[in-house]
Write a protein that holds these residues in place. Structure first.
Motif, PDB file in Angstrom:
ATOM      1  N   PRO A 197     -26.786 -23.386 -58.661  1.00 41.45           N
ATOM      2  CA  PRO A 197     -25.814 -23.283 -57.570  1.00 41.45           C
ATOM      3  C   PRO A 197     -25.481 -21.826 -57.220  1.00 41.45           C
ATOM      4  O   PRO A 197     -24.636 -21.197 -57.845  1.00 41.45           O
ATOM      5  N   THR A 198     -26.156 -21.296 -56.216  1.00 41.46           N
ATOM      6  CA  THR A 198     -26.025 -19.885 -55.855  1.00 41.46           C
ATOM      7  C   THR A 198     -25.353 -19.700 -54.498  1.00 41.46           C
ATOM      8  O   THR A 198     -25.423 -20.555 -53.623  1.00 41.46           O
ATOM      9  N   ILE A 199     -24.722 -18.543 -54.370  1.00 41.36           N
ATOM     10  CA  ILE A 199     -24.114 -18.091 -53.118  1.00 41.36           C
ATOM     11  C   ILE A 199     -24.455 -16.604 -52.981  1.00 41.36           C
ATOM     12  O   ILE A 199     -24.508 -15.881 -53.987  1.00 41.36           O
ATOM     13  N   ILE A 200     -24.659 -16.143 -51.759  1.00 40.05           N
ATOM     14  CA  ILE A 200     -24.975 -14.725 -51.522  1.00 40.05           C
ATOM     15  C   ILE A 200     -23.974 -14.132 -50.549  1.00 40.05           C
ATOM     16  O   ILE A 200     -23.570 -14.790 -49.581  1.00 40.05           O
ATOM     17  N   THR A 201     -23.575 -12.894 -50.809  1.00 38.44           N
ATOM     18  CA  THR A 201     -22.806 -12.136 -49.826  1.00 38.44           C
ATOM     19  C   THR A 201     -23.525 -10.826 -49.538  1.00 38.44           C
ATOM     20  O   THR A 201     -24.130 -10.225 -50.432  1.00 38.44           O
ATOM     21  N   ASN A 202     -23.472 -10.419 -48.277  1.00 37.15           N
ATOM     22  CA  ASN A 202     -24.028  -9.138 -47.853  1.00 37.15           C
ATOM     23  C   ASN A 202     -22.912  -8.319 -47.222  1.00 37.15           C
ATOM     24  O   ASN A 202     -22.280  -8.767 -46.258  1.00 37.15           O
ATOM     25  N   CYS A 203     -22.668  -7.131 -47.769  1.00 39.76           N
ATOM     26  CA  CYS A 203     -21.513  -6.347 -47.333  1.00 39.76           C
ATOM     27  C   CYS A 203     -21.933  -5.070 -46.624  1.00 39.76           C
ATOM     28  O   CYS A 203     -23.064  -4.587 -46.767  1.00 39.76           O
ATOM     29  N   SER A 204     -21.002  -4.504 -45.869  1.00 39.90           N
ATOM     30  CA  SER A 204     -21.214  -3.211 -45.228  1.00 39.90           C
ATOM     31  C   SER A 204     -20.818  -2.089 -46.184  1.00 39.90           C
ATOM     32  O   SER A 204     -20.472  -2.329 -47.344  1.00 39.90           O
ATOM     33  N   ASN A 205     -20.855  -0.836 -45.713  1.00 40.35           N
ATOM     34  CA  ASN A 205     -20.564   0.320 -46.561  1.00 40.35           C
ATOM     35  C   ASN A 205     -19.151   0.262 -47.131  1.00 40.35           C
ATOM     36  O   ASN A 205     -18.185   0.177 -46.379  1.00 40.35           O
ATOM     37  N   ASN A 206     -19.060   0.321 -48.444  1.00 41.36           N
ATOM     38  CA  ASN A 206     -17.756   0.334 -49.103  1.00 41.36           C
ATOM     39  C   ASN A 206     -17.264   1.767 -49.298  1.00 41.36           C
ATOM     40  O   ASN A 206     -18.057   2.703 -49.426  1.00 41.36           O
ATOM     41  N   TYR A 207     -15.952   1.918 -49.347  1.00 40.24           N
ATOM     42  CA  TYR A 207     -15.344   3.205 -49.689  1.00 40.24           C
ATOM     43  C   TYR A 207     -14.007   2.924 -50.345  1.00 40.24           C
ATOM     44  O   TYR A 207     -13.461   1.816 -50.240  1.00 40.24           O
ATOM     45  N   GLY A 208     -13.465   3.917 -51.049  1.00 35.90           N
ATOM     46  CA  GLY A 208     -12.183   3.736 -51.703  1.00 35.90           C
ATOM     47  C   GLY A 208     -12.129   4.461 -53.030  1.00 35.90           C
ATOM     48  O   GLY A 208     -13.003   5.275 -53.351  1.00 35.90           O
ATOM     49  N   PRO A 209     -11.114   4.187 -53.856  1.00 35.27           N
ATOM     50  CA  PRO A 209     -10.954   4.842 -55.157  1.00 35.27           C
ATOM     51  C   PRO A 209     -12.091   4.527 -56.114  1.00 35.27           C
ATOM     52  O   PRO A 209     -12.734   3.489 -56.018  1.00 35.27           O
ATOM     53  N   TYR A 210     -12.332   5.448 -57.037  1.00 34.63           N
ATOM     54  CA  TYR A 210     -13.304   5.300 -58.117  1.00 34.63           C
ATOM     55  C   TYR A 210     -14.757   5.298 -57.632  1.00 34.63           C
ATOM     56  O   TYR A 210     -15.643   4.824 -58.335  1.00 34.63           O
ATOM     57  N   HIS A 211     -15.030   5.849 -56.475  1.00 32.01           N
ATOM     58  CA  HIS A 211     -16.385   5.864 -55.928  1.00 32.01           C
ATOM     59  C   HIS A 211     -17.141   7.060 -56.490  1.00 32.01           C
ATOM     60  O   HIS A 211     -16.678   8.199 -56.380  1.00 32.01           O
ATOM     61  N   PHE A 212     -18.310   6.825 -57.072  1.00 34.58           N
ATOM     62  CA  PHE A 212     -19.087   7.920 -57.648  1.00 34.58           C
ATOM     63  C   PHE A 212     -19.467   8.918 -56.557  1.00 34.58           C
ATOM     64  O   PHE A 212     -19.918   8.527 -55.472  1.00 34.58           O
ATOM     65  N   PRO A 213     -19.311  10.222 -56.833  1.00 32.83           N
ATOM     66  CA  PRO A 213     -19.428  11.221 -55.759  1.00 32.83           C
ATOM     67  C   PRO A 213     -20.838  11.586 -55.338  1.00 32.83           C
ATOM     68  O   PRO A 213     -21.089  12.724 -54.944  1.00 32.83           O
ATOM     69  N   GLU A 214     -21.757  10.639 -55.360  1.00 31.52           N
ATOM     70  CA  GLU A 214     -23.044  10.830 -54.713  1.00 31.52           C
ATOM     71  C   GLU A 214     -22.997  10.265 -53.283  1.00 31.52           C
ATOM     72  O   GLU A 214     -23.852  10.592 -52.464  1.00 31.52           O
ATOM     73  N   LYS A 215     -22.011   9.424 -53.003  1.00 27.25           N
ATOM     74  CA  LYS A 215     -21.900   8.776 -51.711  1.00 27.25           C
ATOM     75  C   LYS A 215     -21.090   9.641 -50.744  1.00 27.25           C
ATOM     76  O   LYS A 215     -20.303  10.507 -51.147  1.00 27.25           O
ATOM     77  N   LEU A 216     -21.238   9.381 -49.451  1.00 32.42           N
ATOM     78  CA  LEU A 216     -20.759  10.289 -48.407  1.00 32.42           C
ATOM     79  C   LEU A 216     -19.284  10.657 -48.535  1.00 32.42           C
ATOM     80  O   LEU A 216     -18.929  11.841 -48.567  1.00 32.42           O
ATOM     81  N   ILE A 217     -18.397   9.673 -48.582  1.00 35.60           N
ATOM     82  CA  ILE A 217     -16.962   9.967 -48.491  1.00 35.60           C
ATOM     83  C   ILE A 217     -16.457  10.749 -49.701  1.00 35.60           C
ATOM     84  O   ILE A 217     -15.831  11.813 -49.532  1.00 35.60           O
TER      85      ILE A 217
END
Length: 348
Positions: free
Chosen positions: A180-200
């Motif tokens: 029994p599987t479900i999939i979600t596809n998300c857009s670009n996340n941002y916020g606290p605790y984001h590793f600093p290789e990502k843009l923001i």
């Protein structure tokens, strides 16, 4: 429920765990290999909860997965463990194939064996929730279209191709084995605790240190930005209320060009941490990334209609919260950069 969260020490995974433990009666088993982007400091607020357990395990290690399932007996799996940085996937695609494809296969098989041994009622209530990305859909350049749950897959990078592969595996395990599987596809996340290789986070930290703020090409790439805590709420909605076999796209309704994102960060920093010059003067345009998609945009109407979720943060409110967090947590930022990565460009 007892929920097994893979990749729970990562950016999105830790937000999911904090949300579950702080806002529900469910318990969590956090399974994470603790690679460079996994950081248990992101869970200090909840690490002493009696409903929380941690297992340092690689999702490619079948024997250890079997042990975790046998010991903890979860009611659901939320699979977030993944290599996720496009630039790193250009430099070294092998790790993305290993973790995102082989790791997902190994986890699916361990889950299937465990699920097969449950009684009928437990089987009916069990969920395997696979968390994926909008990048599997490819590029919307030249259109005003939005990605829907039925958009065909056209991945452009080794990263997005590996995530597309994992999505297909998850659907196949439902179709072939009944898992029994479900999939979600998300857009670009941002916020606290984001590793600093990502843009923001990279732009925030570089700006504060007087370093260049690198923008690929003309900075006209468009992304839909989703505040990570909104995403965490959506993921819990899906694992607890979503329909087996369905896909749900999760977006923030915030399409922004990269140059606009960087300029907005600069404006916030000009206000909160003024310096002699405008932070925008540190913006530097660099050669674009190979195979760079121009536009992603999510139609999140299905999850709103069927599960009642919609984002609570606008880009303006979420970005200000994010900048505030990085200003208040500079020590966290220093500790997660262990010397192996100093915000240099990858994938050139």
């Amino acid at each position: 429920m007892k929920i097994l969260v893979t990749g729970g020490a990562g950016f999105i995974g830790s937000a999911v765990i904090r949300n579950i433990l702080e806002n529900t009666t469910d318990s969590v088993v956090n399974l994470d290999k603790l690679t460079y982007a996994g950081n248990l400091e992101s869970l200090l607020l909840v690490s002493d909860y009696p409903k929380y357990a941690f297992e340092q395990v690689d999702i490619c290690d079948r024997a250890e997965l079997d042990r975790v399932f046998a010991e903890h007996k979860p009611d659901a799996v939320m699979h977030l463990a993944a290599e996720s940085h496009v630039d790193r996937s250009i430099d070294g695609p092998a790790a993305f194939i290993e973790t995102n494809i082989v790791g997902t296969y190994t986890l699916l098989e361990a889950t299937r064996q465990y699920w097969s041994g449950l009684d009928e009622q437990q089987k009916l209530s069990f969920r395997f929730h696979h968390i994926s990305t909008d990048e599997v859909y490819g590029d919307l350049e030249g259109t005003t279209d939005l990605f829907t749950e039925t958009t065909s897959y056209e991945p452009s990078s080794p990263y997005s191709a590996s995530k597309a592969s994992s999505d297909h595996l998850v659907r196949a395990w439902l179709r072939t084995y009944g898992l029994p599987t479900i999939i979600t596809n998300c857009s670009n996340n941002y916020g606290p605790y984001h590793f600093p290789e990502k843009l923001i986070p990279l732009v925030i930290l570089n700006a504060l240190e007087g370093k260049p703020l690198p923008i690929y090409g003309k900075g006209d790439q468009i992304r839909d930005w989703l505040y990570v805590e909104d995403h965490a709420r959506a993921l819990y909605k899906v694992v607890s209320e979503g329909v087996i076999g369905e896909t749900y796209n999760i977006g923030g309704h915030n399409e922004k060009q990269n140059i606009e994102v960087v300029q907005t960060i600069c404006e916030i920093l000009n206000e909160l941490v003024p310096q002699q010059t405008d932070y925008k003067e540190q913006i530097t345009f660099v050669t674009d990334r190979p195979g760079h998609d121009l536009r992603y945009a999510i139609d999140a109407g299905k999850i709103e209609r069927e599960l009642g979720w919609k984002p609570t943060e606008t880009f303006a409110t979420g970005l200000r919260k994010t900048v505030d967090w990085y200003l208040a947590n500079n020590n966290w930022c220093k500790r997660v950069q262990d010397g192996s990565y100093q915000r240099e460009r990858l994938g050139a």
